[in-house]
Write a protein that holds these residues in place. Structure first.
Motif, PDB file in Angstrom:
ATOM      1  N   LEU A 223       0.829  -1.215   0.000  1.00 35.02           N
ATOM      2  CA  LEU A 223       0.000   0.000   0.000  1.00 35.02           C
ATOM      3  C   LEU A 223       0.857   1.256   0.000  1.00 35.02           C
ATOM      4  CD1 LEU A 223      -2.827   1.346   0.346  1.00 35.02           C
ATOM      5  CD2 LEU A 223      -2.425   1.213   2.825  1.00 35.02           C
ATOM      6  N   TYR A 224       0.455   2.231  -0.843  1.00 36.77           N
ATOM      7  CA  TYR A 224       1.069   3.566  -0.798  1.00 36.77           C
ATOM      8  C   TYR A 224      -0.032   4.615  -0.761  1.00 36.77           C
ATOM      9  CZ  TYR A 224       3.327   7.925  -1.887  1.00 36.77           C
ATOM     10  OH  TYR A 224       3.747   9.235  -1.825  1.00 36.77           O
ATOM     11  N   LEU A 225       0.110   5.585   0.151  1.00 29.62           N
ATOM     12  CA  LEU A 225      -0.808   6.711   0.256  1.00 29.62           C
ATOM     13  C   LEU A 225      -0.005   7.999   0.197  1.00 29.62           C
ATOM     14  CD1 LEU A 225      -2.998   5.447   3.260  1.00 29.62           C
ATOM     15  CD2 LEU A 225      -3.545   5.272   0.815  1.00 29.62           C
ATOM     16  N   GLY A 226      -0.517   8.989  -0.540  1.00 32.39           N
ATOM     17  CA  GLY A 226       0.172  10.267  -0.636  1.00 32.39           C
ATOM     18  C   GLY A 226      -0.819  11.409  -0.712  1.00 32.39           C
ATOM     19  N   TYR A 251      -2.339   0.421  -4.643  1.00 25.27           N
ATOM     20  CA  TYR A 251      -2.229  -0.886  -3.997  1.00 25.27           C
ATOM     21  C   TYR A 251      -1.720  -1.905  -5.007  1.00 25.27           C
ATOM     22  CZ  TYR A 251      -3.180  -4.884  -1.032  1.00 25.27           C
ATOM     23  OH  TYR A 251      -3.038  -6.026  -0.267  1.00 25.27           O
ATOM     24  N   LYS A 252      -0.688  -2.632  -4.612  1.00 24.92           N
ATOM     25  CA  LYS A 252      -0.097  -3.645  -5.476  1.00 24.92           C
ATOM     26  C   LYS A 252      -0.766  -4.980  -5.197  1.00 24.92           C
ATOM     27  CE  LYS A 252       4.473  -4.947  -7.179  1.00 24.92           C
ATOM     28  NZ  LYS A 252       5.945  -4.780  -6.972  1.00 24.92           N
ATOM     29  N   LEU A 253      -1.577  -5.435  -6.141  1.00 21.85           N
ATOM     30  CA  LEU A 253      -2.325  -6.678  -5.968  1.00 21.85           C
ATOM     31  C   LEU A 253      -1.417  -7.897  -6.051  1.00 21.85           C
ATOM     32  CD1 LEU A 253      -5.338  -5.741  -8.262  1.00 21.85           C
ATOM     33  CD2 LEU A 253      -5.309  -5.712  -5.766  1.00 21.85           C
ATOM     34  N   THR A 254      -0.543  -7.883  -7.049  1.00 14.25           N
ATOM     35  CA  THR A 254       0.439  -8.946  -7.247  1.00 14.25           C
ATOM     36  C   THR A 254       1.724  -8.287  -7.721  1.00 14.25           C
ATOM     37  OG1 THR A 254      -0.108  -9.292  -9.595  1.00 14.25           O
ATOM     38  CG2 THR A 254      -1.399 -10.521  -7.976  1.00 14.25           C
ATOM     39  N   ASP A 255       2.722  -9.091  -8.010  1.00 12.93           N
ATOM     40  CA  ASP A 255       3.965  -8.540  -8.547  1.00 12.93           C
ATOM     41  C   ASP A 255       3.730  -7.875  -9.897  1.00 12.93           C
ATOM     42  OD1 ASP A 255       5.408  -9.367  -6.379  1.00 12.93           O
ATOM     43  OD2 ASP A 255       6.114 -11.224  -7.319  1.00 12.93           O
ATOM     44  N   GLU A 256       2.681  -8.303 -10.602  1.00 15.21           N
ATOM     45  CA  GLU A 256       2.427  -7.767 -11.945  1.00 15.21           C
ATOM     46  C   GLU A 256       1.354  -6.671 -11.975  1.00 15.21           C
ATOM     47  OE1 GLU A 256       4.064 -11.717 -11.883  1.00 15.21           O
ATOM     48  OE2 GLU A 256       2.062 -11.081 -11.233  1.00 15.21           O
ATOM     49  N   ALA A 257       0.409  -6.684 -11.052  1.00 13.77           N
ATOM     50  CA  ALA A 257      -0.770  -5.808 -11.148  1.00 13.77           C
ATOM     51  C   ALA A 257      -0.866  -4.836  -9.977  1.00 13.77           C
ATOM     52  CB  ALA A 257      -2.039  -6.661 -11.210  1.00 13.77           C
ATOM     53  N   ASN A 280     -10.699  19.401 -11.510  1.00 10.06           N
ATOM     54  CA  ASN A 280     -11.469  18.787 -10.434  1.00 10.06           C
ATOM     55  C   ASN A 280     -11.833  17.392 -10.926  1.00 10.06           C
ATOM     56  OD1 ASN A 280     -12.957  18.190  -8.195  1.00 10.06           O
ATOM     57  ND2 ASN A 280     -14.530  19.750  -8.513  1.00 10.06           N
ATOM     58  N   PHE A 281     -11.061  16.395 -10.504  1.00  7.25           N
ATOM     59  CA  PHE A 281     -11.239  15.074 -11.103  1.00  7.25           C
ATOM     60  C   PHE A 281     -10.948  13.955 -10.127  1.00  7.25           C
ATOM     61  CE2 PHE A 281      -6.723  15.916 -11.774  1.00  7.25           C
ATOM     62  CZ  PHE A 281      -6.145  14.702 -11.465  1.00  7.25           C
ATOM     63  N   VAL A 282     -11.465  12.783 -10.462  1.00  7.47           N
ATOM     64  CA  VAL A 282     -11.099  11.517  -9.825  1.00  7.47           C
ATOM     65  C   VAL A 282     -10.530  10.618 -10.916  1.00  7.47           C
ATOM     66  CG1 VAL A 282     -11.941   9.450  -8.658  1.00  7.47           C
ATOM     67  CG2 VAL A 282     -12.822  11.706  -7.998  1.00  7.47           C
ATOM     68  N   GLU A 283      -9.365  10.042 -10.659  1.00  7.24           N
ATOM     69  CA  GLU A 283      -8.741   9.123 -11.609  1.00  7.24           C
ATOM     70  C   GLU A 283      -8.698   7.721 -11.011  1.00  7.24           C
ATOM     71  OE1 GLU A 283      -4.354   8.159 -13.582  1.00  7.24           O
ATOM     72  OE2 GLU A 283      -4.784  10.190 -12.867  1.00  7.24           O
ATOM     73  N   LEU A 284      -9.182   6.757 -11.791  1.00 11.40           N
ATOM     74  CA  LEU A 284      -9.123   5.350 -11.411  1.00 11.40           C
ATOM     75  C   LEU A 284      -8.266   4.629 -12.433  1.00 11.40           C
ATOM     76  CD1 LEU A 284     -12.910   4.815 -10.602  1.00 11.40           C
ATOM     77  CD2 LEU A 284     -11.082   5.394  -8.995  1.00 11.40           C
ATOM     78  N   GLY A 285      -7.242   3.917 -11.975  1.00 13.08           N
ATOM     79  CA  GLY A 285      -6.319   3.294 -12.913  1.00 13.08           C
ATOM     80  C   GLY A 285      -5.954   1.878 -12.537  1.00 13.08           C
ATOM     81  N   GLY A 286      -5.655   1.093 -13.556  1.00 12.71           N
ATOM     82  CA  GLY A 286      -5.177  -0.267 -13.367  1.00 12.71           C
ATOM     83  C   GLY A 286      -3.973  -0.522 -14.257  1.00 12.71           C
ATOM     84  N   TYR A 287      -2.936  -1.156 -13.716  1.00 11.73           N
ATOM     85  CA  TYR A 287      -1.687  -1.393 -14.435  1.00 11.73           C
ATOM     86  C   TYR A 287      -1.337  -2.876 -14.370  1.00 11.73           C
ATOM     87  CZ  TYR A 287      -0.957   3.673 -14.227  1.00 11.73           C
ATOM     88  OH  TYR A 287      -1.102   5.031 -14.361  1.00 11.73           O
ATOM     89  N   TYR A 288      -0.848  -3.408 -15.483  1.00 12.28           N
ATOM     90  CA  TYR A 288      -0.401  -4.801 -15.511  1.00 12.28           C
ATOM     91  C   TYR A 288       0.934  -4.865 -16.252  1.00 12.28           C
ATOM     92  CZ  TYR A 288      -0.150  -9.817 -16.024  1.00 12.28           C
ATOM     93  OH  TYR A 288       0.272 -11.121 -15.951  1.00 12.28           O
TER      94      TYR A 288
END
Length: 330
Positions: A223-226, A251-257, A280-288
């Protein structure tokens, strides 16, 4: 041994780019690395400023190439340099990002050229998404800025102090910045920065633009919060004050995601006029990440900022943005 660690920490911060940069030469205390990225980025429905796209997709693809080197001059004294350019899709010209050289004295470094201003080490607490970076609001708090003289010092691998001065030959608009980041043992880091621009905004006005920035970061396992907050004045003739906030969670779900959720807001407060939320925005992101080199991602930006026009052109609006990306780093 400790001095070597501190010097390495400062050097790594100065020339940080792709962590995968390949060493192409290393001998007799001299090292040369080459790295970069090629990154497809496609924005759908709207631009990153929330303006509706005419057509299917706005292509934001880019490529970067960097060269970095260091050489040991004597015990405790190292020379270093970094060069980096970027090219956008459809653009035949390169855009300079970094071009600087310097000397590192056992973890105390002085560098000259196009590089980050001091506030960037604090704004980076929340500049982790596709649409972040709101805290780089003034020239004095921006990254890869030309004509910069910088001091960066690391103390006991816990306190990092930076001071930057940007000399501008036009419009009497020199800039400077001071910042400090302190890392606590329990995964907390605290940051503060002050940046200022000298602006000659008219023949009868010589107002200073300034920005005070504060940051908090917390890391625990996956987990990282800033969070970052700043306020200041643009130095314009109408005394346009502003405040900026970014809050980021990853939040790092796995080593890849990994997944991200980010909130950002920029509000300008001109004298005699209503406040304007430029962002004025909310950003939702997913990385693999397929491996260390190749990463894919999707980011959804929910825009709620005010509509801004310049003449007959709309420069900011409240349409949502979807960004798809595929990045190859080397």
């Amino acid at each position: 041994m400790k001095k070597a660690v501190l010097a390495s920490a400062v050097f790594a911060a100065l020339v940080s780019g792709s962590t995968l940069a390949a060493t192409v030469y290393k001998a007799d205390g001299t090292e040369l690395k080459i790295g970069g990225r090629v990154e497809f980025r496609g924005d759908f429905n709207a631009t990153d400023k929330g303006v509706e796209i005419d057509g299917t997709m706005k292509d934001k693809t880019r490529a970067r190439l960097n060269i970095q080197g260091k050489t040991e001059i004597s015990e405790g004294l190292t020379g270093f340099a970094r060069y980096e350019d970027e090219q956008a899709a459809g653009d035949s010209e390169l855009t300079q990002r970094y071009m600087f050289a310097g000397l590192d004295f056992d973890g105390q470094a002085i560098s000259f050229g196009a590089q980050d201003m001091a506030a960037v080490q604090v704004s980076s607490f929340t500049d982790i998404g596709q649409f972040t970076g709101l805290q780089k609001y003034l020239d004095a708090s921006a990254d890869h800025t030309t004509g910069v003289v910088a001091y960066r010092g690391n103390f006991n691998d816990a306190l990092n102090l930076q001071a930057t001065y940007k000399a501008n030959s036009e419009d009497d608009a020199d800039s400077y910045g001071l910042s400090a980041v302190y890392k606590l043992p329990m995964g907390i880091k605290l940051g503060a920065a002050y940046s200022a621009d000298d602006k000659q905004v008219s023949s009868s006005s010589n107002d200073d633009a300034y920005q005070a920035l504060f940051g908090l970061g917390y890391s625990m396992d996956a987990l990282y919060l800033g969070a970052t907050y700043s306020f200041g004045d643009t130095g314009e003739a109408d005394n346009e004050e502003f405040d900026v906030i970014e809050i980021a969670a990853q939040y790092k779900l796995t080593d890849e995601a990994k997944i991200q959720a980010i909130y950002g807001k920029t509000t300008n407060k001109p004298d005699g006029s209503a406040d304007v939320d430029y962002d004025n925005f909310v950003e939702l992101g997913g990385y693999y990440s397929f491996n260390a080199n190749l990463t894919s991602y999707v980011a959804y930006k929910i825009n709620s900022g005010d509509k801004v026009t310049s003449g007959t052109e709309t420069t900011r609006d409240d349409e949502d943005t979807i960004r798809l990306g595929l990045k190859y780093a080397f």
